[in-house]
Motif scaffolding. Structure first.
Motif, PDB file in Angstrom:
ATOM      1  N   PHE A 316       2.021   2.997  33.330  1.00  0.00           N
ATOM      2  CA  PHE A 316       1.145   3.668  34.287  1.00  0.00           C
ATOM      3  C   PHE A 316      -0.308   3.208  34.138  1.00  0.00           C
ATOM      4  N   GLU A 317      -0.972   3.120  35.272  1.00  0.00           N
ATOM      5  CA  GLU A 317      -2.437   3.034  35.307  1.00  0.00           C
ATOM      6  C   GLU A 317      -2.892   4.356  35.937  1.00  0.00           C
ATOM      7  N   TRP A 318      -3.417   5.260  35.107  1.00  0.00           N
ATOM      8  CA  TRP A 318      -3.689   6.624  35.547  1.00  0.00           C
ATOM      9  C   TRP A 318      -5.128   6.777  35.999  1.00  0.00           C
ATOM     10  N   ASN A 319      -5.340   7.610  36.980  1.00  0.00           N
ATOM     11  CA  ASN A 319      -6.681   7.929  37.479  1.00  0.00           C
ATOM     12  C   ASN A 319      -7.502   8.569  36.345  1.00  0.00           C
ATOM     13  N   VAL A 320      -8.583   7.907  35.944  1.00  0.00           N
ATOM     14  CA  VAL A 320      -9.393   8.365  34.809  1.00  0.00           C
ATOM     15  C   VAL A 320     -10.021   9.732  35.078  1.00  0.00           C
ATOM     16  N   PHE A 321     -10.466   9.960  36.303  1.00  0.00           N
ATOM     17  CA  PHE A 321     -11.120  11.240  36.622  1.00  0.00           C
ATOM     18  C   PHE A 321     -10.165  12.414  36.412  1.00  0.00           C
ATOM     19  N   GLU A 322      -8.920  12.242  36.872  1.00  0.00           N
ATOM     20  CA  GLU A 322      -7.936  13.312  36.710  1.00  0.00           C
ATOM     21  C   GLU A 322      -7.649  13.557  35.232  1.00  0.00           C
ATOM     22  N   LEU A 323      -7.455  12.476  34.471  1.00  0.00           N
ATOM     23  CA  LEU A 323      -7.188  12.622  33.038  1.00  0.00           C
ATOM     24  C   LEU A 323      -8.334  13.341  32.329  1.00  0.00           C
ATOM     25  N   PHE A 324      -9.557  12.947  32.648  1.00  0.00           N
ATOM     26  CA  PHE A 324     -10.725  13.497  31.956  1.00  0.00           C
ATOM     27  C   PHE A 324     -10.911  14.984  32.260  1.00  0.00           C
ATOM     28  N   LEU A 325     -10.818  15.370  33.522  1.00  0.00           N
ATOM     29  CA  LEU A 325     -11.014  16.776  33.875  1.00  0.00           C
ATOM     30  C   LEU A 325      -9.897  17.656  33.313  1.00  0.00           C
ATOM     31  N   ARG A 326      -8.681  17.122  33.256  1.00  0.00           N
ATOM     32  CA  ARG A 326      -7.589  17.866  32.621  1.00  0.00           C
ATOM     33  C   ARG A 326      -7.860  18.053  31.135  1.00  0.00           C
ATOM     34  N   LYS A 327      -8.406  17.025  30.492  1.00  0.00           N
ATOM     35  CA  LYS A 327      -8.689  17.135  29.062  1.00  0.00           C
ATOM     36  C   LYS A 327      -9.850  18.091  28.798  1.00  0.00           C
ATOM     37  N   VAL A 328     -10.806  18.150  29.678  1.00  0.00           N
ATOM     38  CA  VAL A 328     -11.902  19.129  29.547  1.00  0.00           C
ATOM     39  C   VAL A 328     -11.329  20.544  29.586  1.00  0.00           C
ATOM     40  N   ASN A 329     -10.390  20.783  30.480  1.00  0.00           N
ATOM     41  CA  ASN A 329      -9.743  22.103  30.531  1.00  0.00           C
ATOM     42  C   ASN A 329      -8.957  22.380  29.248  1.00  0.00           C
ATOM     43  N   ALA A 330      -8.333  21.339  28.686  1.00  0.00           N
ATOM     44  CA  ALA A 330      -7.612  21.500  27.417  1.00  0.00           C
ATOM     45  C   ALA A 330      -8.579  21.843  26.290  1.00  0.00           C
ATOM     46  N   ALA A 331      -9.760  21.240  26.315  1.00  0.00           N
ATOM     47  CA  ALA A 331     -10.780  21.526  25.298  1.00  0.00           C
ATOM     48  C   ALA A 331     -11.237  22.982  25.386  1.00  0.00           C
ATOM     49  N   LYS A 332     -11.345  23.507  26.594  1.00  0.00           N
ATOM     50  CA  LYS A 332     -11.730  24.915  26.755  1.00  0.00           C
ATOM     51  C   LYS A 332     -10.659  25.848  26.179  1.00  0.00           C
ATOM     52  N   LYS A 333      -9.391  25.497  26.373  1.00  0.00           N
ATOM     53  CA  LYS A 333      -8.309  26.312  25.807  1.00  0.00           C
ATOM     54  C   LYS A 333      -8.317  26.247  24.281  1.00  0.00           C
ATOM     55  N   SER A 334      -8.574  25.067  23.739  1.00  0.00           N
ATOM     56  CA  SER A 334      -8.658  24.916  22.288  1.00  0.00           C
ATOM     57  C   SER A 334      -9.819  25.739  21.732  1.00  0.00           C
ATOM     58  N   ASP A 335     -10.971  25.656  22.371  1.00  0.00           N
ATOM     59  CA  ASP A 335     -12.142  26.419  21.932  1.00  0.00           C
ATOM     60  C   ASP A 335     -11.863  27.913  21.950  1.00  0.00           C
ATOM     61  N   ASP A 336     -11.129  28.340  22.959  1.00  0.00           N
ATOM     62  CA  ASP A 336     -10.835  29.762  23.081  1.00  0.00           C
ATOM     63  C   ASP A 336     -10.035  30.258  21.879  1.00  0.00           C
ATOM     64  N   VAL A 337      -9.076  29.449  21.424  1.00  0.00           N
ATOM     65  CA  VAL A 337      -8.282  29.831  20.256  1.00  0.00           C
ATOM     66  C   VAL A 337      -9.172  29.889  19.016  1.00  0.00           C
ATOM     67  N   ILE A 338     -10.035  28.895  18.857  1.00  0.00           N
ATOM     68  CA  ILE A 338     -10.893  28.840  17.672  1.00  0.00           C
ATOM     69  C   ILE A 338     -11.912  29.978  17.689  1.00  0.00           C
ATOM     70  N   TYR A 339     -12.612  30.149  18.781  1.00  0.00           N
ATOM     71  CA  TYR A 339     -13.714  31.120  18.849  1.00  0.00           C
ATOM     72  C   TYR A 339     -13.210  32.557  18.794  1.00  0.00           C
ATOM     73  N   ASN A 340     -12.088  32.816  19.468  1.00  0.00           N
ATOM     74  CA  ASN A 340     -11.604  34.195  19.544  1.00  0.00           C
ATOM     75  C   ASN A 340     -10.772  34.617  18.342  1.00  0.00           C
ATOM     76  N   SER A 341     -10.528  33.683  17.429  1.00  0.00           N
ATOM     77  CA  SER A 341      -9.731  34.026  16.254  1.00  0.00           C
ATOM     78  C   SER A 341     -10.590  34.577  15.131  1.00  0.00           C
ATOM     79  N   SER A 342     -11.901  34.399  15.238  1.00  0.00           N
ATOM     80  CA  SER A 342     -12.760  34.790  14.124  1.00  0.00           C
ATOM     81  C   SER A 342     -14.167  35.062  14.627  1.00  0.00           C
ATOM     82  N   ASP A 343     -14.831  35.983  13.974  1.00  0.00           N
ATOM     83  CA  ASP A 343     -16.244  36.229  14.260  1.00  0.00           C
ATOM     84  C   ASP A 343     -17.142  35.276  13.481  1.00  0.00           C
TER      85      ASP A 343
END
Length: 591
Positions: A316-343
């Protein structure tokens, strides 16, 4: 275990730690052989107190750091890996979802405005101009006898009954090894259809035009790249010379290389460091998928192999914009787990976590007797060459890992000579440094997995000679699940799908740690026979479980396993009437 924390003795650690590799943190950024955060937290909670200092001397992508931060501990991370440091700092850069979304949309908008036209195509359904989702490319093979060009995609798409592995012109047997590879060609484009579902359509003139125009862009000379030199292990293992893939930039199509370069430049201009780090983190996370290493299959994408520089005959040659914006959303989900697990969460430079570039056998940044607990995951012998594979990302980061002291066993080239001895010495040096920085009476947990018994003996010897008690305090099996087809066979290609976590103790008095226990070589047949007998209880889910049980039992009995190999276990299981399900990798009992 008397010196374990008050309040944590009531939280015993299981003998089997099963944590799948599916959580938002684990999947946010690829790095070889990560340990899921959920598998580390129980050990941190058991062997250290809140506010105490944890360390990881083979920190990789910083999973121990994240687990420590989530558990309210200070943490010292160190590794030689530039990529590992980059990933860990990206994980731990604190950015609000709103800030991240705004910044991501801004850099994508700027990049799309300048070069987005290279993804424009025409939807065949209704003639609408539309941005493509991805393009499917195929190798072309030339018959060595008559020169006929076989498009591999067309070949594999034929019904099995019609597919003949011979040249249609002269009947020469088709072989990917002996037929010369020509230029790769685009064969299909994927777009969003009128009904919103993704559909495939034939390549059109506009697609060819965009591909050819991209190859003439001046910005291609600015694409970050690093050479993969012949002395690199992966140069030989991945057969890079045969296809001319000796530079990292050659793994990208022209238009993806252009768009990635412009996107990276726009991200790098962001003044706010924490936002810049988080977006750079998301950017490097998409590089394997944005390259020609993203494998195609009839059923679904197979992703990119992280352990080799392999390019599939259809990719595959994948659309970079789609990959990047999807990964930004993944980063937000990861941050949510880290930030909300501890004060308890601090800035990477000034708070709970610090990542230093340092070889594990020279921890000059750490004082003696300064660490309360170590959780670490050393490289597994000759299985993976981290620094070679990291070149792909480090070309963009702008700094390269110094691999002079990489703890690996080379199997190719000049470094193959005395590689096992060198590996053992590096591990011994690392464990001696771990012993030095660890406070007396404290513990270190080491994650390790290898199919060769002699490599296990190197690890055990290194731990003993460093000064740790000869008998581990605890030995657990770590099961991270298995997603690859190769791994499902659980050993048919010398692949171990479960690891051991050995926790060792630094005695309060060095003399007290000296042991008169004599280690002797095990009789592999006896251990294997006992393990197969135990398998009748249903405890062994796959051959790797049996192998891990054997290792754990041998270590408890002070037995060295130099003469044991995973393949021995597989042969014994077959002789005993067991089989391995090719779809699940699980053992099937004899009838």
């Amino acid at each position: 275990m008397e010196e374990c924390l008050a309040g944590v003795q009531n939280q015993p650690i299981s003998d089997i730690i099963k944590v799948p590799r599916t959580d938002p943190i684990y999947n946010c950024h690829g790095y070889l052989t990560k340990v899921p955060v959920g598998a580390i937290i129980p050990f941190i909670n058991h062997y250290s107190k809140p506010t105490e200092k944890v360390a990881d001397i083979f920190a990789g992508s910083g999973m121990t750091g994240i687990a420590a931060v989530m558990s309210g501990r200070d943490v010292e991370l160190s590794d030689i890996s530039v990529l590992g440091q980059h990933i860990a700092q990206g994980y731990l850069a604190k950015v609000t979802p709103q800030e991240l979304t705004k910044a991501a949309k801004s850099v994508v908008s700027k990049t799309r405005k300048k070069f987005g036209h290279y993804y424009q195509t025409i939807r065949e359904e209704d003639g609408t101009d539309i941005e493509l989702v991805r393009t499917i490319w195929s190798f072309v093979y030339a018959c060595p006898k008559c020169g006929y060009e076989l498009i591999f995609y067309d070949h594999v798409m034929l019904p099995e009954a019609e597919r003949k592995d011979v040249c249609p012109e002269c009947d020469t047997k088709f072989s990917r090894r002996t037929w010369n590879g020509g230029s790769d060609i685009p064969v299909k484009v994927v777009v969003k259809g009128v009904q919103g579902k993704q559909i495939e359509q034939d390549i059109q003139e506009i697609d060819f035009q965009n591909i050819n125009d991209a190859k003439a862009e001046d910005i291609l000379s600015k694409v970050p790249s690093l050479s993969i030199d012949p002395e690199r292990e992966m140069y030989s293992r991945s057969g890079l010379k045969n296809r001319g893939l000796t530079e990292t930039k050659k793994f990208f199509s022209a238009r993806n290389a252009i768009i990635l370069t412009e996107l990276w430049d726009n991200i790098s201009k962001i003044e706010e460091e924490r936002i810049r780090k988080k977006l750079q983190f998301a950017f490097t996370a998409i590089l394997p998928r944005a390259s020609r290493r993203y494998q195609w299959s009839k059923q679904r994408p197979l992703n990119a192999q992280n352990q080799t520089y392999y390019i599939s005959p259809v990719y595959f040659e994948w659309n970079v914009f789609e990959l990047f914006l999807r990964k930004v959303n993944a980063a937000k989900k990861s941050d949510d787990v880290i930030y909300n697990s501890s004060d308890v969460f601090g800035d990477i430079e000034h708070g709970n976590a610090r990542y230093s570039l340092a070889s594990a056998d020279l921890l000059e940044h750490l004082d003696s007797d300064s660490i309360d607990y170590i959780f670490t995951d050393p490289p597994f012998g000759s299985n993976i060459f981290y620094s070679d594979m990291s070149l792909f990302h480090e070309a963009w980061i702008g700094q390269t890992t110094d691999n002079a002291n990489e703890a690996v066993i080379h199997t190719c080239g000049k470094k193959k000579v005395n590689a096992a001895v060198r590996y053992g010495e590096l591990l011994k040096g690392a464990f001696k440094e771990a012993y030095r920085v660890l406070k007396p009476g404290k513990y270190m947990s080491v994650v390790f997995g290898n199919s060769k018994g002699n490599v296990w003996s190197l690890v055990l010897t290194a731990l003993r000679e460093a000064g740790f008690d000869s008998v581990p305090d605890h030995i657990a099996i770590l099961d991270k699940g298995q997603r690859s087809v190769k791994g499902l066979s659980s050993g048919s290609e010398s692949v171990v799908t479960v690891d051991l976590i050995m926790t060792v103790h630094k005695p309060t008095d060095k003399a007290a740690g000296e042991s008169n226990v004599k280690w002797r070589q095990a009789e592999p047949e006896e251990l294997i026979e006992a393990a197969i007998f135990d398998a009748e209880n249903g405890d062994a889910k796959n051959p790797s479980y049996v192998y891990a049980h054997i290792l754990r039992e041998a270590i408890k009995r002070h037995l060295l396993v130099d003469n044991l190999h995973l393949s021995d276990v597989l042969i014994a299981l077959r002789k005993a009437g067991y089989s391995v399900d090719p779809k699940t990798g699980k053992l099937s009992s004899p009838n």
